[in-house]
Design an enzyme around this catalytic site. Structure first.
Site, mmCIF file in Angstrom:
data_model
loop_
_atom_site.group_PDB
_atom_site.id
_atom_site.type_symbol
_atom_site.label_atom_id
_atom_site.label_comp_id
_atom_site.label_asym_id
_atom_site.label_seq_id
_atom_site.Cartn_x
_atom_site.Cartn_y
_atom_site.Cartn_z
ATOM 1 N N LYS A 13 0.825 -1.216 0.000
ATOM 2 C CA LYS A 13 0.000 0.000 0.000
ATOM 3 C C LYS A 13 0.860 1.267 0.000
ATOM 4 C CE LYS A 13 -2.201 -1.075 3.820
ATOM 5 N NZ LYS A 13 -1.555 -2.359 4.132
ATOM 6 N N ARG A 88 -8.700 1.261 9.684
ATOM 7 C CA ARG A 88 -8.323 -0.141 9.878
ATOM 8 C C ARG A 88 -9.464 -0.958 10.452
ATOM 9 N NH1 ARG A 88 -2.079 -0.616 11.977
ATOM 10 N NH2 ARG A 88 -1.128 0.199 10.088
ATOM 11 N N ARG A 123 12.006 -7.495 5.303
ATOM 12 C CA ARG A 123 12.112 -6.042 5.172
ATOM 13 C C ARG A 123 13.135 -5.479 6.154
ATOM 14 N NH1 ARG A 123 6.590 -2.619 4.834
ATOM 15 N NH2 ARG A 123 6.362 -3.176 7.031
ATOM 16 N N ARG A 156 12.385 -3.724 11.870
ATOM 17 C CA ARG A 156 11.411 -3.070 12.745
ATOM 18 C C ARG A 156 10.724 -4.125 13.603
ATOM 19 N NH1 ARG A 156 7.783 0.184 8.769
ATOM 20 N NH2 ARG A 156 6.243 -0.952 9.952
ATOM 21 N N ARG A 167 -0.079 -9.500 13.359
ATOM 22 C CA ARG A 167 -0.634 -8.421 12.533
ATOM 23 C C ARG A 167 -1.608 -8.972 11.484
ATOM 24 N NH1 ARG A 167 4.121 -5.170 10.047
ATOM 25 N NH2 ARG A 167 2.549 -3.631 9.492
#
Length: 211
Positions: A13, A88, A123, A156, A167
Site C-alpha cells: 500500500k 483499519r 524487510r 522493525r 498483525r
C-alpha cells in the site's frame, strides 16, 4: 480523487500510494509515517501510540482519526488525497464519515498470507532516514547499510516473524471486513498483487481509470 488503499500489512500500500501520489499530484497520507514521526519526536500522541505499536496492537481510534482530520484539512489536500493505513476498522471508517472525511474509492490490494510473511520478515528499515529495503526483492548495495544516508538497517519490531503473524490475524479479524463496508457504498475496487511493483501499479491504474 479521494482514495483509500486497503490490504494486509505488507501488501504494498505504501509503495503504491507514493506512485499514485506522484502521478496525480495529491498527497499520500500514511498514518504509519505520521505516527512514527510522532513517536520519534516524542510527542504526547507519539508516546501514547508507541506503547501500542511495540506490541503490534492497533493505536486507539480517537488518536488516529484526530491525526488524519488535521492532515486532510491542510492546503495540499484540496484536490484529493490517498489514505494509507486508515481506516483499519469499521469503527474508524464510521468515524471518518462522521468527521466529513470523504472517500471516492476504496481500493483493496489482494495478497495471500504466505507472500506477506515472506515480504515483511525480509524487510529492513534505515534507523536514520526510515528508507526501506528487502533482503531479496530490493537489497541495499552494501548489506546492512542504507543506500541513501549510510545509516544502519534494522528489522522493525513489527516486521519480526511473531509480530507479523499477529498483525495478519488482526488484519483478517478487524480490517478485512472494511471490504464489505465499502462494497455496500459502491466504492470498493479490488486488484490482485502482481510479482513486480510496476505490474501491480499497472492493474491499479486500470482499476482507477488512470492513463
Amino acid at each position: 480523487m479521494k482514495l483509500i488503499l486497503l490490504g494486509a500489512p505488507g501488501a504494498g500500500k505504501g509503495t503504491q500510494a507514493e506512485i499514485i501520489s506522484k502521478k496525480l499530484d495529491i498527497p499520500a497520507i500514511s498514518t504509519g509515517n505520521i505516527l512514527r514521526a510522532a513517536v520519534k519526536n516524542g510527542t504526547p500522541v507519539g508516546l501514547q501510540a508507541k506503547a501500542y505499536m511495540d506490541k503490534g496492537a492497533l493505536v486507539p481510534d480517537e488518536v488516529i482519526i484526530g491525526i488524519v482530520k488535521e492532515r486532510v484539512a491542510e492546503d495540499d489536500c484540496k484536490n484529493g488525497y490517498i489514505l494509507d493505513g486508515v481506516p483499519r476498522t469499521i469503527n474508524q471508517a464510521e468515524q471518518l464519515e462522521k468527521e466529513g472525511i470523504e472517500i471516492d474509492t476504496a481500493l483493496s490490494i489482494e495478497v495471500d498470507d504466505k507472500t506477506i510473511e515472506d515480504r515483511l520478515t525480509g524487510r529492513r528499515t534505515c534507523s536514520q532516514c526510515s528508507a526501506t529495503f528487502h533482503v531479496t526483492a530490493n537489497p541495499p548495495k552494501q548489506e546492512g547499510i542504507c543506500d541513501h544516508c549510510g545509516g544502519k538497517l534494522t528489522i522493525r519490531k513489527d516486521d519480526e516473524p511473531e509480530t507479523v503473524k499477529n498483525r495478519l490475524k488482526v488484519y483478517h479479524a478487524e480490517t478485512e471486513p472494511l471490504k464489505d463496508f465499502y462494497a455496500k457504498r459502491s466504492v470498493l475496487k479490488t486488484v490482485d498483487s502482481k510479482p513486480t511493483i510496476e505490474a501491480t501499479t499497472a492493474v491499479i491504474y486500470e482499476a482507477l481509470g488512470i492513463n
